[in-house]
Design an enzyme around this catalytic site. Structure first.
Site, PDB file in Angstrom:
ATOM      1  N   TYR A 105       1.012  -1.246   0.127  1.00 49.89           N
ATOM      2  CA  TYR A 105       0.033  -0.085  -0.085  1.00 49.89           C
ATOM      3  C   TYR A 105       0.935   1.281   0.085  1.00 49.89           C
ATOM      4  CZ  TYR A 105      -4.186  -2.712   1.265  1.00 49.89           C
ATOM      5  OH  TYR A 105      -5.457  -3.540   1.120  1.00 49.89           O
ATOM      6  N   TYR A 144      -0.336  -9.999   0.293  1.00 49.36           N
ATOM      7  CA  TYR A 144       0.725  -9.372   1.411  1.00 49.36           C
ATOM      8  C   TYR A 144       0.505 -10.234   2.632  1.00 49.36           C
ATOM      9  CZ  TYR A 144      -3.259  -6.466   2.996  1.00 49.36           C
ATOM     10  OH  TYR A 144      -4.362  -5.931   3.370  1.00 49.36           O
ATOM     11  N   ARG A 154      -2.656 -12.178   3.460  1.00 47.54           N
ATOM     12  CA  ARG A 154      -3.845 -11.528   2.825  1.00 47.54           C
ATOM     13  C   ARG A 154      -4.114 -11.979   1.356  1.00 47.54           C
ATOM     14  NH1 ARG A 154      -7.444  -8.254   4.162  1.00 47.54           N
ATOM     15  NH2 ARG A 154      -8.862  -9.805   3.328  1.00 47.54           N
ATOM     16  N   HIS A 157      -6.962  -8.522  -2.835  1.00 47.68           N
ATOM     17  CA  HIS A 157      -8.423  -7.980  -2.374  1.00 47.68           C
ATOM     18  C   HIS A 157      -8.604  -6.324  -2.795  1.00 47.68           C
ATOM     19  CE1 HIS A 157      -6.183  -7.596   1.129  1.00 47.68           C
ATOM     20  NE2 HIS A 157      -6.778  -6.260   1.322  1.00 47.68           N
ATOM     21  N   HIS A 159     -10.328  -3.021  -1.487  1.00 51.03           N
ATOM     22  CA  HIS A 159     -11.153  -2.495  -0.435  1.00 51.03           C
ATOM     23  C   HIS A 159     -12.520  -1.548  -0.981  1.00 51.03           C
ATOM     24  CE1 HIS A 159      -8.952  -3.707   3.286  1.00 51.03           C
ATOM     25  NE2 HIS A 159      -7.789  -3.638   2.166  1.00 51.03           N
TER      26      HIS A 159
HETATM   27 FE    FE Z   1      -6.088  -4.804   2.473  1.00 58.02          FE
END
Ligand code: FE
Length: 234
Positions: A105, A144, A154, A157, A159
Protein backbone atom coordinates in the site's frame (compact mmCIF):
# COMPACT_ATOMS: atom_id res chain seq x y z
CA UNK A 1 -10.52 -5.24 25.98
CA UNK A 2 -13.67 -7.17 25.04
CA UNK A 3 -15.71 -6.12 22.06
CA UNK A 4 -19.47 -5.92 22.29
CA UNK A 5 -21.37 -8.48 20.23
CA UNK A 6 -22.24 -7.02 16.87
CA UNK A 7 -25.88 -7.66 15.93
CA UNK A 8 -24.85 -7.97 12.30
CA UNK A 9 -22.92 -11.17 13.08
CA UNK A 10 -25.88 -13.09 14.47
CA UNK A 11 -27.09 -14.44 11.14
CA UNK A 12 -23.65 -15.68 10.07
CA UNK A 13 -23.68 -13.43 7.04
CA UNK A 14 -21.14 -10.97 8.44
CA UNK A 15 -17.78 -11.59 10.09
CA UNK A 16 -17.38 -12.39 13.74
CA UNK A 17 -15.11 -9.71 15.13
CA UNK A 18 -12.47 -9.14 16.30
CA UNK A 19 -10.47 -11.38 13.98
CA UNK A 20 -7.26 -12.78 15.46
CA UNK A 21 -4.19 -11.26 13.87
CA UNK A 22 -6.13 -8.55 12.02
CA UNK A 23 -5.56 -5.40 14.02
CA UNK A 24 -8.03 -3.39 11.96
CA UNK A 25 -10.96 -5.28 13.44
CA UNK A 26 -10.06 -3.88 16.86
CA UNK A 27 -9.89 -0.34 15.55
CA UNK A 28 -12.85 -0.43 13.16
CA UNK A 29 -15.53 -2.04 15.33
CA UNK A 30 -17.31 -0.67 18.39
CA UNK A 31 -15.72 -1.66 21.69
CA UNK A 32 -18.94 -1.07 23.65
CA UNK A 33 -22.55 -2.04 23.23
CA UNK A 34 -24.36 -0.02 20.58
CA UNK A 35 -26.70 2.74 21.76
CA UNK A 36 -30.12 2.72 20.12
CA UNK A 37 -31.32 6.19 19.25
CA UNK A 38 -34.35 7.37 17.35
CA UNK A 39 -33.79 7.77 13.65
CA UNK A 40 -34.49 11.27 12.47
CA UNK A 41 -34.89 12.56 8.97
CA UNK A 42 -31.20 13.37 8.97
CA UNK A 43 -30.15 9.73 9.32
CA UNK A 44 -32.80 8.51 6.88
CA UNK A 45 -32.08 10.93 4.08
CA UNK A 46 -28.60 12.36 4.39
CA UNK A 47 -25.95 13.04 3.43
CA UNK A 48 -27.44 13.60 0.01
CA UNK A 49 -25.85 13.99 -3.42
CA UNK A 50 -22.34 13.11 -2.23
CA UNK A 51 -21.21 12.54 -5.79
CA UNK A 52 -21.73 16.22 -6.52
CA UNK A 53 -19.94 17.38 -3.36
CA UNK A 54 -16.81 15.25 -3.47
CA UNK A 55 -14.22 15.14 -6.25
CA UNK A 56 -14.62 12.02 -8.39
CA UNK A 57 -11.80 10.19 -10.12
CA UNK A 58 -11.78 9.20 -13.76
CA UNK A 59 -12.38 5.57 -12.85
CA UNK A 60 -8.92 4.45 -13.91
CA UNK A 61 -6.49 3.76 -11.08
CA UNK A 62 -4.11 2.09 -13.54
CA UNK A 63 -3.06 5.45 -14.98
CA UNK A 64 -1.58 8.24 -12.88
CA UNK A 65 -2.75 11.85 -13.45
CA UNK A 66 -0.07 12.27 -16.14
CA UNK A 67 -1.21 9.17 -18.00
CA UNK A 68 1.67 6.91 -16.90
CA UNK A 69 0.69 3.27 -16.55
CA UNK A 70 1.00 1.33 -13.32
CA UNK A 71 2.72 -2.05 -13.30
CA UNK A 72 0.57 -5.14 -13.11
CA UNK A 73 -2.30 -6.99 -14.73
CA UNK A 74 -4.86 -4.51 -15.98
CA UNK A 75 -8.36 -5.37 -14.76
CA UNK A 76 -11.83 -3.90 -14.92
CA UNK A 77 -14.15 -4.21 -11.93
CA UNK A 78 -17.82 -3.49 -12.50
CA UNK A 79 -21.19 -4.32 -11.07
CA UNK A 80 -24.37 -2.94 -9.69
CA UNK A 81 -25.12 -1.27 -6.36
CA UNK A 82 -28.45 -2.59 -5.05
CA UNK A 83 -30.61 -2.01 -2.00
CA UNK A 84 -32.12 -4.76 0.14
CA UNK A 85 -35.06 -5.14 -2.22
CA UNK A 86 -32.81 -5.60 -5.25
CA UNK A 87 -33.45 -2.11 -6.58
CA UNK A 88 -30.51 -0.33 -8.25
CA UNK A 89 -29.13 2.64 -6.35
CA UNK A 90 -28.52 5.37 -8.89
CA UNK A 91 -25.76 7.79 -7.97
CA UNK A 92 -24.26 5.65 -5.19
CA UNK A 93 -20.73 6.73 -4.30
CA UNK A 94 -18.14 3.95 -4.50
CA UNK A 95 -14.67 4.44 -3.02
CA UNK A 96 -11.87 1.93 -3.54
CA UNK A 97 -8.41 1.38 -2.10
CA UNK A 98 -5.93 -1.42 -2.62
CA UNK A 99 -2.33 -2.57 -2.59
CA UNK A 100 -0.24 -2.37 -5.75
CA UNK A 101 0.71 -5.38 -7.88
CA UNK A 102 3.52 -6.20 -5.42
CA UNK A 103 1.11 -6.24 -2.49
CA UNK A 104 2.19 -2.92 -0.99
CA UNK A 105 0.00 0.00 0.00
CA UNK A 106 1.04 3.58 -0.55
CA UNK A 107 0.60 4.30 3.12
CA UNK A 108 3.19 5.26 5.75
CA UNK A 109 1.97 2.36 7.89
CA UNK A 110 2.99 -0.14 5.20
CA UNK A 111 6.74 -0.38 5.70
CA UNK A 112 7.15 -3.79 4.11
CA UNK A 113 10.12 -4.51 1.89
CA UNK A 114 8.09 -4.65 -1.33
CA UNK A 115 8.41 -2.03 -4.07
CA UNK A 116 6.17 1.00 -4.37
CA UNK A 117 4.99 1.81 -7.89
CA UNK A 118 5.53 5.53 -8.60
CA UNK A 119 2.62 5.45 -11.05
CA UNK A 120 0.12 3.83 -8.72
CA UNK A 121 -1.72 5.58 -5.93
CA UNK A 122 -4.29 2.86 -5.25
CA UNK A 123 -7.30 5.02 -4.29
CA UNK A 124 -10.35 5.89 -6.35
CA UNK A 125 -13.81 7.40 -6.06
CA UNK A 126 -16.54 6.88 -8.65
CA UNK A 127 -20.29 7.28 -8.96
CA UNK A 128 -22.82 4.65 -10.00
CA UNK A 129 -24.92 5.55 -13.05
CA UNK A 130 -28.71 5.73 -13.31
CA UNK A 131 -28.93 1.92 -13.33
CA UNK A 132 -26.74 1.70 -10.22
CA UNK A 133 -23.83 0.39 -12.27
CA UNK A 134 -20.28 1.23 -11.32
CA UNK A 135 -17.04 0.51 -13.17
CA UNK A 136 -13.36 1.17 -12.68
CA UNK A 137 -10.05 0.06 -14.11
CA UNK A 138 -7.05 -0.79 -11.99
CA UNK A 139 -4.26 -3.35 -11.68
CA UNK A 140 -4.77 -6.60 -9.83
CA UNK A 141 -3.43 -6.17 -6.30
CA UNK A 142 -0.81 -8.55 -4.96
CA UNK A 143 -1.12 -10.66 -1.82
CA UNK A 144 0.68 -9.49 1.30
CA UNK A 145 1.69 -11.00 4.65
CA UNK A 146 -0.03 -9.67 7.75
CA UNK A 147 2.64 -8.67 10.29
CA UNK A 148 2.82 -10.65 13.56
CA UNK A 149 0.11 -13.06 12.48
CA UNK A 150 1.99 -16.34 12.09
CA UNK A 151 2.61 -16.09 8.34
CA UNK A 152 -0.98 -15.39 7.41
CA UNK A 153 -1.15 -13.77 3.98
CA UNK A 154 -4.06 -11.69 2.79
CA UNK A 155 -5.24 -12.84 -0.64
CA UNK A 156 -5.45 -10.24 -3.39
CA UNK A 157 -8.43 -8.03 -2.53
CA UNK A 158 -9.87 -4.58 -3.17
CA UNK A 159 -11.38 -2.54 -0.33
CA UNK A 160 -14.69 -0.90 -1.20
CA UNK A 161 -16.86 1.65 0.55
CA UNK A 162 -20.34 2.44 -0.73
CA UNK A 163 -22.55 5.34 0.27
CA UNK A 164 -26.17 4.73 -0.67
CA UNK A 165 -28.90 7.33 -0.27
CA UNK A 166 -28.31 7.90 3.45
CA UNK A 167 -25.76 7.38 6.18
CA UNK A 168 -27.70 4.24 7.17
CA UNK A 169 -26.89 2.64 3.83
CA UNK A 170 -23.12 2.69 4.04
CA UNK A 171 -21.24 -0.50 3.28
CA UNK A 172 -17.53 -1.11 3.84
CA UNK A 173 -16.37 -4.41 2.40
CA UNK A 174 -13.64 -6.18 0.46
CA UNK A 175 -13.79 -7.88 -2.92
CA UNK A 176 -11.81 -11.07 -3.56
CA UNK A 177 -10.74 -12.76 -6.79
CA UNK A 178 -12.26 -16.11 -7.74
CA UNK A 179 -10.09 -19.19 -7.45
CA UNK A 180 -7.23 -17.69 -5.48
CA UNK A 181 -5.81 -20.42 -3.20
CA UNK A 182 -5.21 -17.86 -0.43
CA UNK A 183 -8.96 -17.25 -0.22
CA UNK A 184 -9.24 -20.59 1.61
CA UNK A 185 -6.87 -19.39 4.35
CA UNK A 186 -8.16 -15.87 4.71
CA UNK A 187 -9.29 -15.21 8.26
CA UNK A 188 -11.74 -12.55 7.15
CA UNK A 189 -13.56 -14.90 4.78
CA UNK A 190 -13.37 -17.63 7.44
CA UNK A 191 -15.03 -15.30 9.96
CA UNK A 192 -18.22 -15.37 7.84
CA UNK A 193 -19.98 -18.57 8.89
CA UNK A 194 -22.67 -18.64 6.19
CA UNK A 195 -21.12 -20.26 3.06
CA UNK A 196 -23.53 -18.41 0.76
CA UNK A 197 -22.51 -15.09 2.31
CA UNK A 198 -18.84 -16.00 1.83
CA UNK A 199 -19.50 -16.36 -1.90
CA UNK A 200 -20.86 -12.82 -1.97
CA UNK A 201 -17.44 -11.29 -1.31
CA UNK A 202 -15.84 -13.09 -4.29
CA UNK A 203 -16.16 -11.46 -7.70
CA UNK A 204 -17.17 -13.33 -10.85
CA UNK A 205 -14.60 -13.58 -13.62
CA UNK A 206 -16.07 -12.51 -16.95
CA UNK A 207 -15.26 -14.94 -19.78
CA UNK A 208 -12.34 -13.44 -21.71
CA UNK A 209 -14.24 -14.10 -24.96
CA UNK A 210 -16.82 -11.55 -23.80
CA UNK A 211 -14.28 -8.83 -23.02
CA UNK A 212 -13.42 -6.37 -25.78
CA UNK A 213 -10.11 -4.93 -24.68
CA UNK A 214 -6.79 -5.98 -23.18
CA UNK A 215 -7.88 -6.39 -19.60
CA UNK A 216 -9.37 -9.10 -17.42
CA UNK A 217 -12.84 -8.28 -16.21
CA UNK A 218 -14.58 -9.02 -12.95
CA UNK A 219 -18.22 -8.47 -12.08
CA UNK A 220 -19.19 -7.78 -8.49
CA UNK A 221 -22.55 -6.58 -7.21
CA UNK A 222 -22.72 -4.64 -3.95
CA UNK A 223 -25.93 -5.22 -1.97
CA UNK A 224 -26.30 -2.82 0.91
CA UNK A 225 -28.83 -4.66 3.08
CA UNK A 226 -31.29 -7.54 3.29
CA UNK A 227 -30.92 -11.29 3.00
CA UNK A 228 -28.51 -11.03 0.06
CA UNK A 229 -26.41 -8.29 1.62
CA UNK A 230 -22.74 -8.12 0.78
CA UNK A 231 -20.87 -8.98 4.01
CA UNK A 232 -19.28 -6.11 5.90
CA UNK A 233 -15.49 -6.50 5.94
CA UNK A 234 -13.35 -3.91 7.71
FE1 FE B 1 -6.03 -4.75 2.50
Amino acid sequence: MTHAPDPRTDDGAHPRVPIAGYANTWLRNPAQALIQRPLTRTERTGPGHLATKLPLGAGNLALDPDGRAALGQLIRVSGQVLDGAGRPLAGALVETWQANAAGRYRNPLDTRDAPLDPNFLGNGRICADDAGRYEFFTVKPGAYPVPDSGRWWRPPHIHLSVFGPSSLSRLVTQMYFPGDPLNLQDRLIASISDPAARERVVARAVDTAEVEGEFLAFEHNLVLSGGDATPVLP
